[in-house]
Design a protein around this motif. Structure first.
Motif, short mmCIF file in Angstrom:
data_model
loop_
_atom_site.label_atom_id
_atom_site.label_comp_id
_atom_site.label_asym_id
_atom_site.label_seq_id
_atom_site.Cartn_x
_atom_site.Cartn_y
_atom_site.Cartn_z
N ALA A 234 12.54 1.85 8.77
CA ALA A 234 13.86 2.31 8.44
C ALA A 234 14.15 2.84 6.88
CB ALA A 234 14.90 1.55 9.21
N ASP A 235 13.26 2.34 6.16
CA ASP A 235 13.91 2.58 4.68
C ASP A 235 12.67 3.36 4.11
OD1 ASP A 235 16.07 0.87 4.91
OD2 ASP A 235 14.75 -0.96 4.35
N SER A 236 12.05 3.89 4.80
CA SER A 236 10.85 4.88 4.04
C SER A 236 11.43 5.94 3.44
CB SER A 236 9.45 4.84 5.00
OG SER A 236 9.79 5.60 6.11
N THR A 237 10.80 6.46 2.52
CA THR A 237 11.14 8.10 1.95
C THR A 237 12.55 8.07 1.65
OG1 THR A 237 9.38 8.65 3.68
CG2 THR A 237 10.27 10.32 2.07
N ASP A 238 13.20 6.91 1.06
CA ASP A 238 14.71 7.04 1.07
C ASP A 238 14.92 7.18 -0.61
OD1 ASP A 238 14.12 4.48 -0.29
OD2 ASP A 238 15.90 3.57 0.68
N PRO A 239 15.92 7.40 -0.92
CA PRO A 239 16.34 7.70 -2.27
C PRO A 239 15.58 6.89 -3.45
CG PRO A 239 18.32 7.91 -1.28
CD PRO A 239 17.27 7.49 -0.06
N GLN A 261 -5.58 3.54 -18.63
CA GLN A 261 -5.70 3.99 -17.10
C GLN A 261 -4.57 3.81 -16.13
OE1 GLN A 261 -10.09 4.17 -16.23
NE2 GLN A 261 -9.98 2.19 -17.34
N VAL A 262 -4.16 4.35 -15.32
CA VAL A 262 -3.00 4.09 -14.26
C VAL A 262 -3.53 4.13 -12.80
CG1 VAL A 262 -0.84 4.91 -13.62
CG2 VAL A 262 -1.47 4.77 -16.09
N ILE A 263 -3.03 3.41 -12.24
CA ILE A 263 -2.95 3.48 -10.79
C ILE A 263 -1.58 3.25 -10.27
CG2 ILE A 263 -3.55 2.31 -8.50
CD1 ILE A 263 -6.27 1.38 -10.00
N ILE A 264 -1.18 4.03 -9.03
CA ILE A 264 0.32 4.24 -8.97
C ILE A 264 0.48 3.14 -7.26
CG2 ILE A 264 2.06 5.36 -7.89
CD1 ILE A 264 1.44 5.92 -11.00
N GLU A 265 1.18 2.44 -7.10
CA GLU A 265 1.26 1.73 -6.10
C GLU A 265 2.19 2.20 -4.97
OE1 GLU A 265 1.50 -2.60 -6.39
OE2 GLU A 265 0.09 -2.58 -7.93
N GLY A 266 2.05 2.23 -3.98
CA GLY A 266 3.12 2.91 -2.72
C GLY A 266 3.17 2.00 -1.61
N PRO A 267 4.11 2.68 -0.63
CA PRO A 267 4.34 1.82 0.49
C PRO A 267 3.21 1.37 1.46
CG PRO A 267 4.43 4.29 0.90
CD PRO A 267 4.17 4.02 -0.45
N GLY A 268 3.34 0.03 2.02
CA GLY A 268 4.69 -0.35 2.51
C GLY A 268 4.72 0.12 3.96
N HIS A 269 5.89 -0.27 4.62
CA HIS A 269 6.23 0.26 6.10
C HIS A 269 6.57 1.72 6.06
CE1 HIS A 269 6.36 -3.98 7.60
NE2 HIS A 269 6.34 -4.16 6.22
N MET A 270 6.16 2.29 7.01
CA MET A 270 6.25 4.13 7.02
C MET A 270 5.92 4.42 8.44
SD MET A 270 5.10 6.77 4.22
CE MET A 270 6.37 6.24 3.08
#
Length: 437
Positions: A234-239, A261-270
């Motif tokens: 219900a909360d994915s891709t929200d503001p 160096q960088v890694i980006i963390e992401g979702p989650g439930h979707m």
């Protein structure tokens, strides 16, 4: 020529030992890998103090890597059990292990982990801060939080989750846009609470230059944490999620200016239909930086089976842009995983990663499948078991139900399509009801 980090070396045209090892593992030219590292599209997390590491690359065009979460909690604080998990995770060829310990004095466990693990090691310093100082969250100072990062770096941690994107602006967006499950990131929720309790800016955001000083010194890869990752579909891709991602993109550019160096963390439930777009958004907003996802878990109704819901989402995510999958076990949402939970989580995530590599056309990914198919065509059961992603389980299933005809299995017996086609195509007679002549 001297260099500070893998990225610094790549930008200076220096081929490091780590680059040579990664290029060989991936079957690509080291010059190509060096260009990817220089642009930030590939990270090679390898702390200068992690002496026995077998480096791996994470990012564009490389095999999808997997991470295994371990560590003690107040309710389950058996260090020996966690060290046994480490041994098994290494044997099962997990490329990364994250120590998520959140109870007591964790440094001894962390140092043992780094000393025994050739896999890259990650941590979340925010988890450690309360126990490190034996202080309540509100009482911790910005200087003390930064000191925990430096301690982990000195110990040899290769990548650290730093929740720098949950700044005051992101927090206001979150408060204006209510969620079904609020913040489910443990480190993100702790940082949000610290900010609210103290009325101050996130110190990891406010003092990001100091974080970069530490990471540059030890060549620690920053894994920019997703405090606002969705904890329900219900909360994915929200503001809140998108605002934080935009902030992470800005921080990525700052880190790269310092050769960190960088890694980006992401979702989650979707939900399934949102995954591809989210992968594109991350790559666009974070300038092609490697993407590290937990799952995504594609439905919220399967406690006890979330290694499956996660593997479904992980395969789609990795096939459409994600580079690094954090494993999820059957124990997710229920308890600290035991050894068997960990094994099931590793296998499920490795299946997702490999399926994605086939879809992405990663060099050599299909070779394994073709070898298995050839063994099946030849009814070579020993070879099939040898090639299985989990040979132990495959062997157990085979031995627990023996067929009359050893060339077949107890599903089809002499009606086995492979057996019968082999006979017919080679001009032999075919008996299904009686012994072959």
């Amino acid at each position: 020529m001297n260099y500070t980090t893998q990225m610094d070396a790549a930008r200076k045209g220096i081929v490091t030992r780590e680059m040579e090892i990664v290029a060989k593992k991936e079957g690509i030219k080291v010059e190509k890998l060096m260009r990817l590292v220089a642009r930030g599209e590939v990270a090679i997390p390898a702390n200068k103090n992690h002496k026995n590491i077998e480096p791996e690359g994470v990012g564009n065009g490389l095999r999808t890597k997997i991470n295994v979460n371990l560590g003690i909690s107040k309710d389950c604080n058996d260090v020996e059990k966690e060290l046994e998990k480490v041994k098994v995770a290494v044997e099962m060829k997990a490329e990364a292990i994250m120590d998520l310990s959140c109870y007591g004095k964790t440094q001894e466990f962390r140092q043992k982990l780094i000393g025994m693990s050739p896999a890259m090691i990650g941590t979340v310093p925010m988890y450690d801060a309360v126990g490190f100082y034996d202080k309540e969250l509100k009482e911790l100072t910005a200087e003390e939080l930064l000191k925990v990062i430096e301690t982990h770096a000195k110990d040899g941690v290769d990548f650290m989750t730093i929740h720098a994107g949950i700044n005051k602006e992101t927090a206001e967006v979150f408060k204006r846009n209510p969620r079904l499950t609020n913040l489910v990131s443990r480190g993100g929720a702790l940082m949000f609470a610290w900010m609210q309790l103290n009325g101050k800016e996130n110190p990891f955001y406010e003092h990001f230059d100091k974080v970069l000083d530490i990471c540059e010194k030890y060549d620690v890869t920053i894994s920019l944490g997703d405090a606002c990752r969705p904890g329900s579909i219900a909360d994915s891709t929200d503001p809140s999620q998108i605002k934080e991602l935009m902030t992470l993109g800005e921080l990525t550019k700052k880190a790269w200016e310092r050769n960190v160096q960088v890694i980006i963390e992401g979702p989650g439930h979707m939900a399934l239909n949102e995954i591809k777009a989210n992968m594109m958004l991350e790559k666009k907003l974070c300038y092609g930086a490697p993407f590290y996802v937990l799952g995504p878990i594609v439905t919220d109704i399967a406690p006890g089976y979330d290694h499956i819901t996660s593997a479904i989402g992980g395969a789609i995510a990795a096939s459409t842009g994600a580079d690094f999958l954090c494993y999820v076990t059957p124990a997710e949402h229920l308890r600290l995983p035991d050894l068997n939970d960990m094994k099931e989580g590793i296998i499920a995530t490795k299946i997702a990663a490999h399926a994605a590599d086939i879809a992405k056309g990663v060099k050599g990914a299909r070779k394994w499948d073709n070898e298995m198919s050839d063994a099946r065509k030849n009814l070579d059961w020993n070879k099939m078991i040898e090639l299985a992603i989990d040979p132990e389980k495959a062997k157990k299933y085979r031995e627990n139900s023996r067929p009359e005809d050893e060339k077949t299995c107890t599903m089809c017996g002499k009606m086995c399509a492979v057996r019968n086609m082999n006979k017919v195509m080679s001009g032999k007679n075919l008996n299904v009801l009686r012994d072959d002549e």
